[in-house]
Design an enzyme around this catalytic site. Structure first.
Site, PDB file in Angstrom:
ATOM      1  N   ASP A   1     -81.153  28.213  11.805  1.00 27.66           N
ATOM      2  CA  ASP A   1     -81.939  26.989  11.730  1.00 27.66           C
ATOM      3  C   ASP A   1     -83.319  27.251  12.349  1.00 27.66           C
ATOM      4  OD1 ASP A   1     -83.069  24.495  12.062  1.00 27.66           O
ATOM      5  OD2 ASP A   1     -81.367  23.638  13.128  1.00 27.66           O
ATOM      6  N   ILE A   2     -84.351  27.133  11.548  1.00 26.74           N
ATOM      7  CA  ILE A   2     -85.712  27.480  11.991  1.00 26.74           C
ATOM      8  C   ILE A   2     -86.196  26.607  13.158  1.00 26.74           C
ATOM      9  CG2 ILE A   2     -87.058  25.989  10.423  1.00 26.74           C
ATOM     10  CD1 ILE A   2     -88.789  28.541   9.822  1.00 26.74           C
TER      11      ILE A   2
ATOM     12  N   ASN B   1     -94.305  18.893   1.581  1.00 29.44           N
ATOM     13  CA  ASN B   1     -94.854  18.441   0.292  1.00 29.44           C
ATOM     14  C   ASN B   1     -96.313  18.038   0.523  1.00 29.44           C
ATOM     15  OD1 ASN B   1     -94.966  15.574   1.017  1.00 29.44           O
ATOM     16  ND2 ASN B   1     -92.731  15.716   0.949  1.00 29.44           N
TER      17      ASN B   1
ATOM     18  N   GLY C   1     -84.684  18.459   3.415  1.00 23.60           N
ATOM     19  CA  GLY C   1     -84.560  19.899   3.660  1.00 23.60           C
ATOM     20  C   GLY C   1     -85.124  20.306   5.000  1.00 23.60           C
ATOM     21  N   VAL C   2     -85.812  21.416   4.998  1.00 26.34           N
ATOM     22  CA  VAL C   2     -86.333  21.972   6.248  1.00 26.34           C
ATOM     23  C   VAL C   2     -87.405  21.055   6.850  1.00 26.34           C
ATOM     24  CG1 VAL C   2     -88.109  23.495   5.225  1.00 26.34           C
ATOM     25  CG2 VAL C   2     -86.986  24.143   7.354  1.00 26.34           C
ATOM     26  N   ASP C   3     -88.144  20.373   5.995  1.00 22.50           N
ATOM     27  CA  ASP C   3     -89.183  19.432   6.434  1.00 22.50           C
ATOM     28  C   ASP C   3     -88.553  18.326   7.300  1.00 22.50           C
ATOM     29  OD1 ASP C   3     -91.576  18.082   6.622  1.00 22.50           O
ATOM     30  OD2 ASP C   3     -91.812  17.728   4.475  1.00 22.50           O
TER      31      ASP C   3
ATOM     32  N   SER D   1     -90.235  26.698  -1.078  1.00 21.17           N
ATOM     33  CA  SER D   1     -90.008  26.322  -2.488  1.00 21.17           C
ATOM     34  C   SER D   1     -88.603  26.615  -3.015  1.00 21.17           C
ATOM     35  CB  SER D   1     -91.026  26.975  -3.449  1.00 21.17           C
ATOM     36  OG  SER D   1     -92.292  26.365  -3.335  1.00 21.17           O
TER      37      SER D   1
ATOM     38  N   GLY E   1     -85.663  25.498  -2.095  1.00 22.79           N
ATOM     39  CA  GLY E   1     -84.665  24.433  -1.997  1.00 22.79           C
ATOM     40  C   GLY E   1     -84.899  23.416  -3.095  1.00 22.79           C
TER      41      GLY E   1
ATOM     42  N   TYR F   1     -87.503  22.380  -4.420  1.00 23.70           N
ATOM     43  CA  TYR F   1     -88.536  22.746  -5.388  1.00 23.70           C
ATOM     44  C   TYR F   1     -88.066  23.769  -6.427  1.00 23.70           C
ATOM     45  CZ  TYR F   1     -92.316  20.020  -3.214  1.00 23.70           C
ATOM     46  OH  TYR F   1     -93.115  19.000  -2.760  1.00 23.70           O
TER      47      TYR F   1
HETATM   48  P1  ADP Z   1     -88.787  23.136  -0.837  1.00 26.32           P
HETATM   49  O1  ADP Z   1     -89.012  21.686  -1.187  1.00 26.32           O
HETATM   50  O2  ADP Z   1     -90.079  23.885  -0.546  1.00 26.32           O
HETATM   51  O3  ADP Z   1     -87.929  23.831  -1.829  1.00 26.32           O
HETATM   52  P2  ADP Z   1     -86.548  22.831   1.043  1.00 26.32           P
HETATM   53  O4  ADP Z   1     -86.612  22.352   2.449  1.00 26.32           O
HETATM   54  O5  ADP Z   1     -85.813  21.976   0.067  1.00 26.32           O
HETATM   55  O6  ADP Z   1     -88.069  23.092   0.594  1.00 26.32           O
HETATM   56  O7  ADP Z   1     -85.911  24.279   1.017  1.00 26.32           O
HETATM   57  C1  ADP Z   1     -86.566  25.445   1.445  1.00 26.32           C
HETATM   58  C2  ADP Z   1     -85.545  26.392   2.053  1.00 26.32           C
HETATM   59  O8  ADP Z   1     -85.309  25.993   3.416  1.00 26.32           O
HETATM   60  C3  ADP Z   1     -84.176  26.404   1.390  1.00 26.32           C
HETATM   61  O9  ADP Z   1     -83.746  27.760   1.279  1.00 26.32           O
HETATM   62  C4  ADP Z   1     -83.291  25.636   2.367  1.00 26.32           C
HETATM   63  O10 ADP Z   1     -81.949  26.060   2.320  1.00 26.32           O
HETATM   64  C5  ADP Z   1     -83.924  26.041   3.686  1.00 26.32           C
HETATM   65  N1  ADP Z   1     -83.654  25.191   4.857  1.00 26.32           N
HETATM   66  C6  ADP Z   1     -83.234  23.914   4.927  1.00 26.32           C
HETATM   67  N2  ADP Z   1     -83.102  23.521   6.210  1.00 26.32           N
HETATM   68  C7  ADP Z   1     -83.469  24.583   6.987  1.00 26.32           C
HETATM   69  C8  ADP Z   1     -83.542  24.847   8.392  1.00 26.32           C
HETATM   70  N3  ADP Z   1     -83.233  23.907   9.290  1.00 26.32           N
HETATM   71  N4  ADP Z   1     -83.944  26.080   8.816  1.00 26.32           N
HETATM   72  C9  ADP Z   1     -84.281  27.035   7.923  1.00 26.32           C
HETATM   73  N5  ADP Z   1     -84.232  26.863   6.602  1.00 26.32           N
HETATM   74  C10 ADP Z   1     -83.819  25.656   6.131  1.00 26.32           C
END
Ligand code: ADP
Length: 179
Positions: A13-14, A27, A35-37, A120, A122, A124
């Site tokens: 987890d980042i 976005n 997602g990660v955002d 991108s 996830g 996207y």
């Molecule tokens: P995007 O809209 O740019 O595709 P997402 O957040 O949907 O962004 O996904 C981007 C990547 O981040 C995906 O591989 C997803 O599995 C990953 N991700 C989601 N949550 C976390 C987190 N807490 N830490 C690291 N990576 C994550």
């Protein structure tokens, strides 16, 4: 140490990472998402959204910086990746542009350690097998020009992402280090 030795693959987890900067896959509104955002905004606290509001959005392929607030990371670099539309709409170049923009911010803010999610890949819909070599090659190129940046972590949230990155690293190691 070669450029490739300064790139490290990790699963996790980042938001938990104790690095100078983490990259957000944002976005273009920069006002939060899933997602990660979503995870980054939850962990950083409401001050992050306040800071993002002042940035007035961000075009695809670019990135903007904020403090990390309650995160262990000092900064968040909000990068806007392209939505995958089949590959014929400049998606690969826009993705590379995102990584370059973050590496420029890393230089500007003098960071020694930075962590990237799979931008991108996830919601996207960018195929991770195509995104991974772009991420690695772009980062490696920028590392050559930034000796202060000691470590770049590629953070994979799931096993499939990890495997795609591992595969790309294996293929690129020789060619990039020889370059
Ligand atoms: P995007 O809209 O740019 O595709 P997402 O957040 O949907 O962004 O996904 C981007 C990547 O981040 C995906 O591989 C997803 O599995 C990953 N991700 C989601 N949550 C976390 C987190 N807490 N830490 C690291 N990576 C994550």
């Amino acid at each position: 140490m070669t450029c490739m030795q300064r790139i490290e693959l990790i699963q996790g987890d980042i938001t938990q990472l104790n690095v100078d900067a983490i990259v957000n896959a944002a976005n273009s509104s920069l006002l939060g998402g899933g997602g990660v955002d979503g995870a980054i905004h939850r962990a950083a606290g409401p001050e992050l959204l306040e800071a993002c509001r002042k940035l007035g959005g961000c075009p695809t392929g670019q990135a903007k910086a904020t403090p990390g607030f309650r995160l262990p990371a000092k900064y968040v670099f909000h990068a806007v990746g392209p939505v995958w539309r089949g590959g014929g709409h400049g998606e690969e170049e826009l993705l590379a542009s995102c990584y370059r923009a973050c590496m420029r911010l890393a230089q500007e803010y003098g960071v020694s350690t930075i962590a990237f999610p799979a931008i991108s890949c996830g919601a996207y819909g960018f195929p991770v097998e195509r995104a991974a070599p772009i991420a690695i090659a772009t980062i490696a190129q920028a590392l050559k020009e930034n000796p202060k940046l000691q470590k770049v972590y590629l953070v994979c949230f799931d096993r499939a992402t990890y495997q795609a990155y591992q595969e790309a690293l294996t293929h690129l190691q020789g060619p990039i280090d020889a370059d």
